[in-house]
Design a protein around this motif. Structure first.
Motif, PDB file in Angstrom:
ATOM      1  N   VAL A 258      33.867  36.397  38.566  1.00 47.05           N
ATOM      2  CA  VAL A 258      34.742  36.581  39.727  1.00 47.05           C
ATOM      3  C   VAL A 258      35.223  38.026  39.780  1.00 47.05           C
ATOM      4  O   VAL A 258      35.570  38.621  38.762  1.00 47.05           O
ATOM      5  CB  VAL A 258      35.967  35.642  39.657  1.00 47.05           C
ATOM      6  N   THR A 259      35.232  38.598  40.997  1.00 44.86           N
ATOM      7  CA  THR A 259      35.825  39.915  41.241  1.00 44.86           C
ATOM      8  C   THR A 259      36.799  39.777  42.398  1.00 44.86           C
ATOM      9  O   THR A 259      36.403  39.469  43.513  1.00 44.86           O
ATOM     10  CB  THR A 259      34.757  40.970  41.587  1.00 44.86           C
ATOM     11  N   SER A 260      38.090  39.985  42.123  1.00 41.75           N
ATOM     12  CA  SER A 260      39.080  39.777  43.176  1.00 41.75           C
ATOM     13  C   SER A 260      40.424  40.396  42.779  1.00 41.75           C
ATOM     14  O   SER A 260      40.757  40.472  41.595  1.00 41.75           O
ATOM     15  CB  SER A 260      39.267  38.277  43.445  1.00 41.75           C
ATOM     16  N   THR A 261      41.163  40.813  43.790  1.00 44.39           N
ATOM     17  CA  THR A 261      42.535  41.281  43.570  1.00 44.39           C
ATOM     18  C   THR A 261      43.551  40.271  44.113  1.00 44.39           C
ATOM     19  O   THR A 261      44.742  40.549  44.164  1.00 44.39           O
ATOM     20  CB  THR A 261      42.768  42.629  44.284  1.00 44.39           C
TER      21      THR A 261
ATOM     22  N   LEU B 267      48.946  40.268  37.984  1.00 48.32           N
ATOM     23  CA  LEU B 267      48.437  39.691  39.222  1.00 48.32           C
ATOM     24  C   LEU B 267      48.913  38.248  39.382  1.00 48.32           C
ATOM     25  O   LEU B 267      49.317  37.834  40.481  1.00 48.32           O
ATOM     26  CB  LEU B 267      46.906  39.756  39.226  1.00 48.32           C
ATOM     27  N   LEU B 268      48.903  37.501  38.280  1.00 48.22           N
ATOM     28  CA  LEU B 268      49.301  36.095  38.339  1.00 48.22           C
ATOM     29  C   LEU B 268      50.776  35.939  38.709  1.00 48.22           C
ATOM     30  O   LEU B 268      51.162  34.947  39.337  1.00 48.22           O
ATOM     31  CB  LEU B 268      49.025  35.436  36.977  1.00 48.22           C
TER      32      LEU B 268
ATOM     33  N   SER C 299      33.548  47.402  30.367  1.00 47.98           N
ATOM     34  CA  SER C 299      33.438  48.105  31.646  1.00 47.98           C
ATOM     35  C   SER C 299      34.345  47.503  32.719  1.00 47.98           C
ATOM     36  O   SER C 299      33.941  47.304  33.865  1.00 47.98           O
ATOM     37  CB  SER C 299      31.978  48.101  32.124  1.00 47.98           C
ATOM     38  N   GLY C 300      35.559  47.168  32.350  1.00 47.96           N
ATOM     39  CA  GLY C 300      36.524  46.659  33.314  1.00 47.96           C
ATOM     40  C   GLY C 300      36.425  45.176  33.599  1.00 47.96           C
ATOM     41  O   GLY C 300      37.226  44.643  34.364  1.00 47.96           O
ATOM     42  N   VAL C 301      35.439  44.513  33.014  1.00 48.77           N
ATOM     43  CA  VAL C 301      35.274  43.072  33.215  1.00 48.77           C
ATOM     44  C   VAL C 301      35.806  42.346  31.978  1.00 48.77           C
ATOM     45  O   VAL C 301      35.289  42.532  30.875  1.00 48.77           O
ATOM     46  CB  VAL C 301      33.799  42.692  33.447  1.00 48.77           C
ATOM     47  N   SER C 302      36.839  41.537  32.165  1.00 52.97           N
ATOM     48  CA  SER C 302      37.464  40.826  31.052  1.00 52.97           C
ATOM     49  C   SER C 302      37.069  39.355  31.068  1.00 52.97           C
ATOM     50  O   SER C 302      36.989  38.742  32.132  1.00 52.97           O
ATOM     51  CB  SER C 302      38.987  40.948  31.134  1.00 52.97           C
ATOM     52  N   THR C 303      36.840  38.812  29.899  1.00 55.32           N
ATOM     53  CA  THR C 303      36.467  37.407  29.783  1.00 55.32           C
ATOM     54  C   THR C 303      37.701  36.566  29.504  1.00 55.32           C
ATOM     55  O   THR C 303      38.243  36.588  28.395  1.00 55.32           O
ATOM     56  CB  THR C 303      35.438  37.194  28.659  1.00 55.32           C
ATOM     57  N   ILE C 304      38.161  35.856  30.518  1.00 60.03           N
ATOM     58  CA  ILE C 304      39.291  34.937  30.341  1.00 60.03           C
ATOM     59  C   ILE C 304      38.808  33.758  29.516  1.00 60.03           C
ATOM     60  O   ILE C 304      37.779  33.152  29.821  1.00 60.03           O
ATOM     61  CB  ILE C 304      39.832  34.457  31.695  1.00 60.03           C
ATOM     62  N   ILE C 305      39.540  33.425  28.464  1.00 54.45           N
ATOM     63  CA  ILE C 305      39.161  32.317  27.594  1.00 54.45           C
ATOM     64  C   ILE C 305      40.240  31.248  27.656  1.00 54.45           C
ATOM     65  O   ILE C 305      41.429  31.529  27.502  1.00 54.45           O
ATOM     66  CB  ILE C 305      38.980  32.781  26.139  1.00 54.45           C
ATOM     67  N   ALA C 306      39.822  30.010  27.906  1.00 54.83           N
ATOM     68  CA  ALA C 306      40.741  28.877  27.952  1.00 54.83           C
ATOM     69  C   ALA C 306      40.230  27.810  27.004  1.00 54.83           C
ATOM     70  O   ALA C 306      39.045  27.766  26.674  1.00 54.83           O
ATOM     71  CB  ALA C 306      40.834  28.323  29.377  1.00 54.83           C
TER      72      ALA C 306
ATOM     73  N   SER D 212      37.066  40.282  37.005  1.00 47.92           N
ATOM     74  CA  SER D 212      37.295  41.694  37.247  1.00 47.92           C
ATOM     75  C   SER D 212      38.289  41.866  38.391  1.00 47.92           C
ATOM     76  O   SER D 212      38.140  41.243  39.445  1.00 47.92           O
ATOM     77  CB  SER D 212      35.986  42.410  37.588  1.00 47.92           C
ATOM     78  N   ILE D 213      39.321  42.686  38.158  1.00 51.54           N
ATOM     79  CA  ILE D 213      40.265  43.024  39.230  1.00 51.54           C
ATOM     80  C   ILE D 213      39.795  44.344  39.816  1.00 51.54           C
ATOM     81  O   ILE D 213      39.925  45.413  39.196  1.00 51.54           O
ATOM     82  CB  ILE D 213      41.697  43.174  38.681  1.00 51.54           C
ATOM     83  N   SER D 214      39.239  44.290  41.008  1.00 47.50           N
ATOM     84  CA  SER D 214      38.656  45.478  41.629  1.00 47.50           C
ATOM     85  C   SER D 214      39.260  45.725  42.996  1.00 47.50           C
ATOM     86  O   SER D 214      39.431  44.806  43.791  1.00 47.50           O
ATOM     87  CB  SER D 214      37.129  45.321  41.758  1.00 47.50           C
TER      88      SER D 214
END
Length: 279
Positions: free
Chosen positions: A136-139, A176-177, A217-224, A274-276
């Motif tokens: 996902v890429t979103s602000t 953001l959350l 490279s700015g992409v973070s892996t959210i882990i749940a 990614s927050i872009s």
């Protein structure tokens, strides 16, 4: 002697306590198999019993009796990190307060940070293939919240217990959350606690914030996931104090042993987020 009252067992305990409090990913693991770890390379054997078959019972008819089967997984304690520092007698005499205690606390933080990075990478690599959402890429704050909901659905479909679920996000994702009104921040929660990075609640998860979320490279892996997914074993093997042989200084050194293993890959779920500004 300046360190004549040094007691290794007490210092080891004092070092391990702040170390555990500083762990975010370590705080969401179980320690069921920690056992007695004495040296790097020790192995903790984990036995899992297979599901028991349930059948229909008919009166006056013999029932079938199955033999239990099990699987064995090995948790290898293969990580060993050390710290060692010295405090010169002159510097210690000129210091306003004790410098060894804060230096040891800092060592605990550094050890915890390395262990946390290790566990985070292990979780990312060990998650079940079917439990990875499309990147996902979103602000949009609402999109982030909905993505966390989707992670929960993956865990539901894998029959992971809903109690005790957690999700770890980056500071930027946390910011953001906060913009989504459905997110319950720790300050608003009746069960608020800042231990192990907990910052609030969202979609049935306790939300934790960490700089050790795997990021490339700015992409973070959210882990749940759930604490049943990963087991972690650690020990401060030894903390020693001595006098410097060729000099006038106290030396303190310690050894941290640990290992982790994802024992239930389906009890984890991930998404590359990614927050872009280009979203």
């Amino acid at each position: 002697m300046a360190i004549a009252n040094f007691i290794p067992e007490i210092w080891s305990a004092n070092l391990l306590q702040p170390l555990q409090k500083a762990e975010v990913f370590g705080g969401v693991c179980n320690r069921d198999y920690e056992g007695d770890i004495s040296q790097a390379g020790d192995t903790v054997h984990i036995t899992t019993v297979s599901d028991v078959t349930v059948g229909d019972y008919t009166p006056h008819t013999d029932i079938s009796i199955e033999a239990l089967s099990d699987t064995n997984q090995a948790l290898i304690v293969n990580q060993s990190k050390f710290f060692a520092f010295e405090v010169d007698d002159v510097e210690k005499r000129q210091a306003i307060s004790d410098v060894i205690a804060p230096a040891t606390s800092n060592a605990a933080y550094q050890l915890a940070d390395l262990a946390d990075q290790y566990i985070a990478g292990l979780m990312k690599a060990g998650v079940a293939t079917g439990n990875k959402l499309t990147a996902v890429t979103s602000t949009d704050a609402a999109k982030l919240y909905e993505t966390i909901v989707d992670l929960g659905v993956l865990l539901d479909e894998a029959s992971v217990p809903s109690q005790g679920r957690w999700v770890v996000i980056t500071p930027a994702q946390y910011g953001l959350l906060l913009k989504d009104e459905r997110f319950i921040s720790a300050s608003d929660s009746a069960n608020a606690t800042l231990r192990n990075g907990i910052v609030g609640e969202a979609a049935g998860f306790s939300v934790r914030k960490s700089n050790n979320v795997p990021t490339t490279s700015g992409v973070s892996t959210i882990i749940a996931g759930s604490s049943i997914a990963t087991t972690f074993a650690e020990q401060i093997s030894s903390v020693e104090a001595t006098r410097k042989e060729k000099g006038f200084a106290d030396i303190v050194k310690g050894l941290h042993l640990y290992g982790a293993k994802v024992t239930r890959p389906t009890a984890l779920a991930t998404v590359d987020y990614s927050i872009s500004t280009g979203a």
